[in-house]
Design a protein around this motif. Structure first.
Motif, short mmCIF file in Angstrom:
data_model
loop_
_atom_site.label_atom_id
_atom_site.label_comp_id
_atom_site.label_asym_id
_atom_site.label_seq_id
_atom_site.Cartn_x
_atom_site.Cartn_y
_atom_site.Cartn_z
N ASP A 290 -33.10 34.75 -8.18
CA ASP A 290 -32.50 35.82 -8.99
C ASP A 290 -31.32 35.29 -9.80
O ASP A 290 -31.10 35.74 -10.93
CB ASP A 290 -32.08 37.01 -8.12
N SER B 28 -31.53 35.43 -13.84
CA SER B 28 -30.47 36.22 -14.49
C SER B 28 -29.78 35.46 -15.61
O SER B 28 -29.09 36.06 -16.43
CB SER B 28 -29.42 36.65 -13.45
N LEU C 178 -31.59 41.80 -15.08
CA LEU C 178 -32.38 42.30 -13.97
C LEU C 178 -31.74 43.56 -13.39
O LEU C 178 -30.52 43.67 -13.31
CB LEU C 178 -32.48 41.24 -12.86
N SER D 297 -32.46 46.84 -10.29
CA SER D 297 -33.15 47.13 -9.03
C SER D 297 -34.52 47.75 -9.30
O SER D 297 -34.67 48.65 -10.13
CB SER D 297 -32.32 48.07 -8.17
N ASN E 18 -36.45 44.28 -4.45
CA ASN E 18 -36.90 43.53 -5.63
C ASN E 18 -36.08 43.89 -6.86
O ASN E 18 -35.41 44.94 -6.91
CB ASN E 18 -38.37 43.78 -5.90
N LEU E 19 -36.17 43.04 -7.88
CA LEU E 19 -35.50 43.26 -9.16
C LEU E 19 -36.53 43.24 -10.27
O LEU E 19 -37.60 42.64 -10.13
CB LEU E 19 -34.46 42.16 -9.40
N GLN F 125 -41.15 41.22 -12.16
CA GLN F 125 -40.39 41.48 -10.93
C GLN F 125 -40.02 40.18 -10.22
O GLN F 125 -40.76 39.20 -10.26
CB GLN F 125 -41.19 42.38 -9.98
N VAL F 126 -38.86 40.22 -9.59
CA VAL F 126 -38.33 39.07 -8.85
C VAL F 126 -38.06 39.51 -7.41
O VAL F 126 -37.48 40.58 -7.17
CB VAL F 126 -37.03 38.56 -9.49
N SER F 127 -38.50 38.69 -6.48
CA SER F 127 -38.23 38.96 -5.07
C SER F 127 -37.28 37.88 -4.55
O SER F 127 -37.70 36.77 -4.21
CB SER F 127 -39.54 38.93 -4.26
N PRO F 128 -35.98 38.20 -4.47
CA PRO F 128 -35.02 37.20 -3.99
C PRO F 128 -35.32 36.73 -2.57
O PRO F 128 -35.14 35.55 -2.25
CB PRO F 128 -33.68 37.94 -4.05
N PHE G 215 -41.34 35.14 -8.37
CA PHE G 215 -41.39 36.12 -9.47
C PHE G 215 -42.86 36.38 -9.81
O PHE G 215 -43.73 35.54 -9.56
CB PHE G 215 -40.65 35.60 -10.70
N THR H 88 -38.90 29.45 -8.23
CA THR H 88 -37.81 29.11 -9.15
C THR H 88 -38.19 27.94 -10.06
O THR H 88 -37.96 27.96 -11.27
CB THR H 88 -36.54 28.74 -8.37
#
Length: 641
Positions: A20, A24, A29, A31, A36-37, A52-55, A60, A71
């Motif tokens: 993330d 970014s 990004l 919520s 997720n973002l 969507q991104v899942s930290p 992603f 990443t």
């Protein structure tokens, strides 16, 4: 060759650099729920976020284009890096020393090309910054001081100075292990008689950073009268620097742009500095090129296209600034954000305004005032004699497609009513219906390009239309071959030759002509290249630079070759003067009007007397206006343009 990066080190890089945090750096990004973002996908154009991104998972995925990964995959695809280059970059950010399976180390000379070029630019930026404090750079410090920038400001923006000698930087970078090939590929050096020499000498230097903050190029400002180069000299196109894909100051402004949902587009490096120091920290600028589609993509990802997002353009109020604003408007509808234009009193740029009136004046300047579409319409309409029916008709003909491009139906109707008032046409509904009609034509063409009336002349046989490919990489001559026996093609060719070779004879009238007034597709493409280069007016008194800009604006080699051909071909007329130029202008415009009359007459015939009386009357009125304009062209010649 350098060995393969140790697997444990690759895993360490993945774990050390949160996905993330990396994503970014490139887009905003928000919520998406469930930890997720989400944001606007950087790999394809979209208006609602499907990326969507899942930290927690370090992954992603885009549900629109199906791109996904970790990443490393994200950085590889977005920055066009190899796997090794990506891992090396992320490792450097995380402070991780990489091990290689063969030899246990990675000699600098064997590292990825992009990584090496970025490192060379980083070293160059530090070198230039150090030189700014030397005795020779007094002229540069004076330049900055006169514009209100002290040492702290120079350090904040990384401003530096390139020494006058031939190879100061080249020798410095050689000493740090960079090869001559790398220095030439980077654009920091250029070929000299006895090997590489510095590209930038005796100039004030602005490092140009990409959105992640890496230095990828430089903008260099002339300081001395004996410098015969251009006022501003930028890094040439390289593997890491594409001027159409970078925005000066975006690395500093990106967080505030995302936070405030506002971006301020200015014209130069000192304007960005002035805005930021005045508290307008969302200011960015292009680097030696017009604001275009790739720049819009960068801002859209930061603005996330929410309903309150705003983009404010601050162009000079002079002719060049007005043209720049109109060019920006060409891409206006690619934004979901509202776009505005701000012009300072006395046509001052933000840097001059800050000097003359202080920080508050700069802050006040960028408060949204005039919507960009309104400015564009008024600029277009101002070219016509609105006191005559023919002038009003011609102005409506050019302005209606502009209003028709406004996507929101209610806004489009409201602006159409405003247009009627600006033109002085009492029948407001006629203008409203005309705009709606043009919008329907655009939808029927599949939404390709700006809305425009039905194709004229040979464009009827071209489903794309002469505007259809505008702004795309593949646009260029297509359709039937040129017929030089055709009077229409001969006149269009002669007018383009005048616009390229003798722009003072056809400017500014020529710049008001649309691409659809050239019935030959190759000529329409050349017309667009001239427009993209700033118009024929830019060529008055600056022939060499003007032709170079037109050639650079050509979308492909075919159009570029046509520009060159027309720029060197002799004229057919015996005396090339204003009278001859006026004849070509009138003939091209008159042919376009006659073709439009033919189209409208056909529409009237198809409607018949039993159709909707109001619609029938509107078409009749349009036909009358066109006939009056055509008669004025025949009777008055160039005076009616």
């Amino acid at each position: 060759m350098a060995g393969r990066i140790n697997d444990d080190d690759v895993k360490a890089v993945r774990d050390a650099v949160p996905i993330d945090a990396v994503v970014s750096e490139y887009l905003q990004l928000r919520s998406a729920g469930g930890g997720n973002l989400k944001g606007l996908c950087p790999f394809h154009d979209e208006k609602s976020p499907s990326f969507q991104v899942s930290p927690s998972k370090g992954l992603f995925h885009c549900f629109g284009c199906q791109e996904g990964g970790d990443t490393i995959a994200f950085v590889m695809k977005l920055d066009h890096l190899s796997f090794s280059e990506t891992v090396e970059r992320l490792a450097a950010q995380a402070g991780i020393t990489l091990r290689y399976e063969e030899g246990g180390y990675n000699p600098a000379s064997q590292r990825g090309e992009r990584t090496r070029l970025v490192e060379a630019h980083k070293a160059a930026a530090l070198f230039y910054a150090e030189q700014l404090s030397g005795a020779e750079a007094e002229i540069g410090r004076k330049f900055l001081a006169e514009r209100g920038f002290d040492q702290a400001a120079a350090e904040h923006f990384g401003v530096g100075y390139s020494p006058v000698g031939w190879d100061h930087l080249t020798s410095h970078l050689r000493g740090k292990g960079f090869s001559d090939k790398e220095l030439l590929l980077s654009g920091l050096s250029q070929d000299g008689r006895r090997g590489p020499i510095d590209r930038f000498r005796g100039r004030l230097m602005w490092p140009i950073r990409d959105i992640s903050g890496e230095v990828v190029g430089f903008g260099a400002r002339k300081l001395r009268d004996d410098d015969n180069g251009p006022k501003y000299l930028n890094t040439p196109e390289t593997a890491i620097y594409k001027k159409s894909q970078v925005l000066y100051g975006v690395d500093l402004a990106k967080k505030d742009i995302a936070k405030a949902s506002r971006a301020v587009v200015v014209e130069g490096y000192t304007d960005v500095m002035a805005c930021h120091l005045a508290g307008v920290t969302t200011a960015i600028a292009t680097c030696g090129t017009a604001f275009g589609a790739d720049h819009i993509k960068i801002l859209r990802r930061l603005l996330m296209d929410n309903g309150s997002a705003r983009v404010i353009f601050t162009f000079d109020g002079d002719a060049a600034g007005q043209k720049a604003a109109l060019r920006a408007f060409e891409d206006d509808q690619k934004f979901a954000a509202e776009t505005y234009i701000a012009i300072a009193p006395d046509n001052m740029d933000p840097c001059d305004l800050r000097l003359a009136k202080g920080d508050e004046a700069v802050q006040d300047l960028v408060e949204p005032r005039t919507p960009l579409f309104e400015f564009a319409i008024r600029q277009i309409v101002s070219r016509y004699a609105l006191e005559t029916p023919a002038g009003r008709a011609a102005a409506l003909d050019e302005a209606a497609p502009i209003v028709a491009r406004i996507k929101n139906g209610a806004s489009q109707h409201e602006v159409a009513v405003q247009l009627a008032g600006i033109l002085g046409i009492l029948d407001t509904q006629f203008v409203v219906k005309r705009v709606a009609q043009v919008a329907r034509w655009a939808r029927d063409r599949g939404g390709r390009g700006p809305a425009a009336p039905p194709e004229r002349g040979s464009r009827r046989n071209d489903p794309q239309g002469s505007h259809g490919a505008q702004g795309t990489a593949g646009r260029g001559p297509s359709g039937p071959a040129l017929n030089l026996r055709s009077p229409a093609h001969r006149t269009e060719r002669e007018l383009l030759k005048l616009a390229l070779q003798r722009p003072e004879l056809v400017s500014p009238a020529f710049d008001a002509y649309g691409g659809d007034e050239f019935t030959a597709q190759p000529y329409a493409a050349v017309r667009r290249a001239i427009e993209d280069a700033g118009g024929a007016e830019q060529g008055v008194g600056a022939a060499f630079e003007y032709l170079a800009r037109v050639r650079d604006a050509a979308p492909n080699d075919a159009v570029r070759a046509m520009v060159t051909e027309l720029a060197v071909e002799v004229f057919h007329g015996k005396t090339i003067d204003e009278t001859y130029a006026g004849e070509q202008l009138v003939q091209v415009r008159l042919r376009a009007v006659d073709l439009r009359i033919r189209d409208v007459t056909g529409t009237l015939t198809r409607l018949g007397t039993h159709s909707d009386p109001e619609h029938y009357a509107a078409v009749q009125n349009e036909l009358w206006v066109l006939q009056q304009y055509g008669q004025s062209l025949r009777n008055q010649g160039a005076a009616a343009l």
